[in-house]
Design a protein around this motif. Sequence first.
Motif, PDB file in Angstrom:
ATOM      1  N   LEU A 242       0.779  -1.238   0.041  1.00  0.00           N
ATOM      2  CA  LEU A 242       0.160   0.051   0.017  1.00  0.00           C
ATOM      3  C   LEU A 242       1.016   1.197   0.013  1.00  0.00           C
ATOM      4  N   LYS A 243       1.820   1.345   0.634  1.00  0.00           N
ATOM      5  CA  LYS A 243       3.006   2.226   0.802  1.00  0.00           C
ATOM      6  C   LYS A 243       3.549   2.378  -0.740  1.00  0.00           C
ATOM      7  N   THR A 244       3.725   1.378  -1.331  1.00  0.00           N
ATOM      8  CA  THR A 244       4.483   1.673  -2.735  1.00  0.00           C
ATOM      9  C   THR A 244       3.215   2.233  -3.443  1.00  0.00           C
ATOM     10  N   PHE A 245       2.014   1.701  -3.410  1.00  0.00           N
ATOM     11  CA  PHE A 245       0.818   1.915  -4.121  1.00  0.00           C
ATOM     12  C   PHE A 245       0.811   3.673  -4.017  1.00  0.00           C
ATOM     13  N   GLU A 246       0.789   3.974  -2.552  1.00  0.00           N
ATOM     14  CA  GLU A 246       0.680   5.398  -2.530  1.00  0.00           C
ATOM     15  C   GLU A 246       1.808   6.447  -3.122  1.00  0.00           C
ATOM     16  N   ASP A 247       3.023   5.848  -2.882  1.00  0.00           N
ATOM     17  CA  ASP A 247       4.111   6.559  -3.260  1.00  0.00           C
ATOM     18  C   ASP A 247       3.788   6.914  -5.098  1.00  0.00           C
ATOM     19  N   LYS A 248       3.799   5.821  -5.698  1.00  0.00           N
ATOM     20  CA  LYS A 248       3.597   5.694  -7.322  1.00  0.00           C
ATOM     21  C   LYS A 248       2.334   6.270  -7.588  1.00  0.00           C
ATOM     22  N   LYS A 249       1.344   6.855  -6.868  1.00  0.00           N
ATOM     23  CA  LYS A 249       0.219   7.573  -7.086  1.00  0.00           C
ATOM     24  C   LYS A 249      -0.768   6.533  -7.707  1.00  0.00           C
ATOM     25  N   GLY A 250      -0.775   5.423  -7.481  1.00  0.00           N
ATOM     26  CA  GLY A 250      -1.694   4.442  -8.149  1.00  0.00           C
ATOM     27  C   GLY A 250      -2.987   4.861  -7.891  1.00  0.00           C
ATOM     28  N   PHE A 251      -3.500   5.669  -6.801  1.00  0.00           N
ATOM     29  CA  PHE A 251      -5.094   5.840  -6.545  1.00  0.00           C
ATOM     30  C   PHE A 251      -5.224   7.170  -7.771  1.00  0.00           C
ATOM     31  N   THR A 252      -4.544   7.581  -8.504  1.00  0.00           N
ATOM     32  CA  THR A 252      -4.966   8.262  -9.453  1.00  0.00           C
ATOM     33  C   THR A 252      -5.616   7.259 -10.805  1.00  0.00           C
ATOM     34  N   GLN A 253      -5.501   6.046 -10.663  1.00  0.00           N
ATOM     35  CA  GLN A 253      -6.151   5.271 -11.778  1.00  0.00           C
ATOM     36  C   GLN A 253      -7.753   5.475 -11.764  1.00  0.00           C
ATOM     37  N   LYS A 254      -8.390   5.718 -12.959  1.00  0.00           N
ATOM     38  CA  LYS A 254      -9.760   5.824 -13.077  1.00  0.00           C
ATOM     39  C   LYS A 254     -10.354   4.455 -12.919  1.00  0.00           C
ATOM     40  N   GLY A 255     -11.410   4.346 -12.425  1.00  0.00           N
ATOM     41  CA  GLY A 255     -12.344   3.195 -12.107  1.00  0.00           C
ATOM     42  C   GLY A 255     -11.817   2.188 -11.132  1.00  0.00           C
ATOM     43  N   LEU A 256     -10.793   2.842 -10.444  1.00  0.00           N
ATOM     44  CA  LEU A 256     -10.163   1.948  -9.230  1.00  0.00           C
ATOM     45  C   LEU A 256     -11.347   1.444  -8.352  1.00  0.00           C
ATOM     46  N   THR A 257     -11.329  -0.047  -8.051  1.00  0.00           N
ATOM     47  CA  THR A 257     -12.273  -0.429  -7.170  1.00  0.00           C
ATOM     48  C   THR A 257     -11.209  -1.492  -6.022  1.00  0.00           C
ATOM     49  N   ILE A 258     -11.882  -1.816  -4.918  1.00  0.00           N
ATOM     50  CA  ILE A 258     -11.306  -2.789  -4.067  1.00  0.00           C
ATOM     51  C   ILE A 258     -10.696  -3.908  -4.735  1.00  0.00           C
ATOM     52  N   GLY A 259     -11.711  -4.437  -5.337  1.00  0.00           N
ATOM     53  CA  GLY A 259     -11.372  -5.704  -6.079  1.00  0.00           C
ATOM     54  C   GLY A 259     -10.230  -5.485  -7.127  1.00  0.00           C
ATOM     55  N   LYS A 260     -10.078  -4.560  -7.980  1.00  0.00           N
ATOM     56  CA  LYS A 260      -8.787  -4.321  -8.691  1.00  0.00           C
ATOM     57  C   LYS A 260      -7.577  -4.043  -7.927  1.00  0.00           C
ATOM     58  N   LEU A 261      -7.692  -3.257  -6.877  1.00  0.00           N
ATOM     59  CA  LEU A 261      -6.437  -3.177  -6.209  1.00  0.00           C
ATOM     60  C   LEU A 261      -6.155  -4.240  -5.385  1.00  0.00           C
ATOM     61  N   ALA A 262      -6.722  -5.021  -4.800  1.00  0.00           N
ATOM     62  CA  ALA A 262      -6.541  -6.431  -4.413  1.00  0.00           C
ATOM     63  C   ALA A 262      -5.860  -7.214  -5.217  1.00  0.00           C
ATOM     64  N   ALA A 263      -6.388  -7.374  -6.494  1.00  0.00           N
ATOM     65  CA  ALA A 263      -5.651  -8.128  -7.566  1.00  0.00           C
ATOM     66  C   ALA A 263      -4.261  -7.453  -7.811  1.00  0.00           C
ATOM     67  N   GLN A 264      -4.253  -6.232  -7.709  1.00  0.00           N
ATOM     68  CA  GLN A 264      -2.903  -5.668  -8.369  1.00  0.00           C
ATOM     69  C   GLN A 264      -1.776  -5.966  -7.107  1.00  0.00           C
TER      70      GLN A 264
ATOM     71  N   THR B 279      -3.513  -9.968  -3.325  1.00  0.00           N
ATOM     72  CA  THR B 279      -4.284 -10.698  -2.247  1.00  0.00           C
ATOM     73  C   THR B 279      -5.853 -10.464  -2.823  1.00  0.00           C
ATOM     74  N   ASN B 280      -6.663 -10.822  -1.630  1.00  0.00           N
ATOM     75  CA  ASN B 280      -8.096 -10.536  -1.823  1.00  0.00           C
ATOM     76  C   ASN B 280      -8.652  -9.520  -1.075  1.00  0.00           C
ATOM     77  N   SER B 281      -9.856  -9.199  -1.719  1.00  0.00           N
ATOM     78  CA  SER B 281     -10.524  -8.096  -1.076  1.00  0.00           C
ATOM     79  C   SER B 281     -10.833  -7.965   0.366  1.00  0.00           C
ATOM     80  N   ASN B 282     -11.113  -9.102   1.036  1.00  0.00           N
ATOM     81  CA  ASN B 282     -11.427  -9.146   2.304  1.00  0.00           C
ATOM     82  C   ASN B 282     -10.063  -8.833   3.062  1.00  0.00           C
TER      83      ASN B 282
END
Length: 571
Positions: free
Chosen positions: A461-483, A486-489
């Motif tokens: 998650l730290k890497t996700f935040e540093d690389k600005k992964g949150f700027t992806q359009k249409g990002l869901t918890i399922g998509k992020l979990a897959a990236q 891990t799983n959504s839960n």
Amino acid sequence: MKKKLFFILFFGFFSLVLSQESYSDYYKLRLKYEDLPENDTKAFPFIKPYIDMAKKEKNYQKLVQGYKDAVYFSSLNENKLKYADSMIWAANKTNDDDLKIVSHIDKGVIYYYHYKKFQLALNEYLEAYKYSKNTKNEYLKYQNLYHIGVVKSYLGYYEDASQLFTKCLVYYREKAKEITKLHPNEIYNNNKGYFNSLHQLIICYRNLGKDGEADEAIQTGLSEVGDNPEYALEKGYFILAKGISEYKKNQFQEALKDFNQSLPVIKESRDFARLSVSYFYIGKSFSGLKKTRQSIVYFKKIDSIFQKHQFILPELRENYELLIDYSKKEKNQELQLYYTSQLLRADSIMSKDFIYLSPKIHKDYDTNTLLEEKNKLQKINYLGTVIIIVLIIWGIGLVILLTRRHKKSNEIQKKYIMVEKKFMASHKKEEADEIKEIVPQIEEKKLTITENKVEELLKKLKTFEDKKGFTQKGLTIGKLAAQLGTNSNYLSQVINEYKKANFNKYLSELRINYITNLLFEDKKYLKYSIETLAKECGIASRQNFSDLFYEINGIRPTDFIKKRREELTGK
């Protein structure tokens, strides 16, 4: 000189009353109040016992006298009229026509002098005239003729009135020759009758255009009245007439001196009709001297009298024409409308009271012109009122709007400062995080996944935040979990426990904080549209971006950008 008389207007008691009474109880009571001035109610503690005694004894002659005294000393006009009716009732209980004459004359005087109801006054004088045809009391006969003449003069029948006054003058001149035979009070009454007949004749002469005869009569009156204080009012009337004559000769300064000399005694007499005439010619004299503002002061006094008594003489109609013209010059439409309405009201009253004179009055403003002018002014005033109301509403609205804007501006400024402080605090936190590694307290969290797995997800998650992964359009918890492999839960548990928010809020805060930092650090972003800024941080909807920005920062992005620009430019 002591006088056993009580004048109502100009004349005193009939000769019967003037005769010496014996020292009866009636006489003793009248001695206690007979020297009091007219309208002085202090007389009534003695008048009432006088009336009660006459009623008890059914002495209607004395009762007439008691009611006559009550008329004279009453201060209220309605009470004068009430006692006059009682006086007529008591007179009708006797067989004495002279008492009936006096009673009707006195009631007529009240209508004429206090109410200016000329037709009602004339009715009473004509009733008295019926009884006077066979009277042996010449004084009463001419007293009644005088009063009929006064009403005729006021109604505009100047020729008829002048003939009656001439007859009265002849009678009083002849009577004066018997001075050695007359009682002092009879002399006084005779002189009163003479002076007032002469004054009324002067008024007739003036209105008939007989200025020479009027001037001659004025000089006669002034020379004969002298400085005798008992005839101060009569002298005042002669001086007023002299002033009017001087005004007509354009001798304005001399006229003003005479008007000012006569004014105090006329005011004291409560003769508001003559007072109006005085004010009118004072105003006209000032106007002749080109002192317009001073003249208007006196013309307005006539309006005050008219408002109070609803009475105006035909010769004073011009007063309102002058006030209307003055209002026009001053461009005061409100006053112009008021004086136009007053003139229409005056015309209405004069058309009833002065039927004979009404069509003969010279009118610069006829009724149709006045009505047209009034309607026009009312429309202008209505439009002006509407405009004023609209402007007032607009002004109030503007004040409210500006107040709200100012309040909102202050609130925006406060919120901007809070965001700025938040930005500075986040920078300090990032610097601290670079110095020391964050070690999560995994053992304190109630998770269903292993400690190693949690640590691994936090690093991702730290890497996700540093690389600005949150700027992806249409990002869901399922998509992020897959990236993150891990799983959504599992991902949801870690975000909830360590980021203190659900996934949507976590993602929104990352995006809004990111774009807020850009707006602080790089001024080029201040030029971007809201839609572009939304896309920059991965939010598809402009409205959604604006709402999230406000929710997290407490300020709309447009207001934030405006304040940031002002801060940078110093404006």
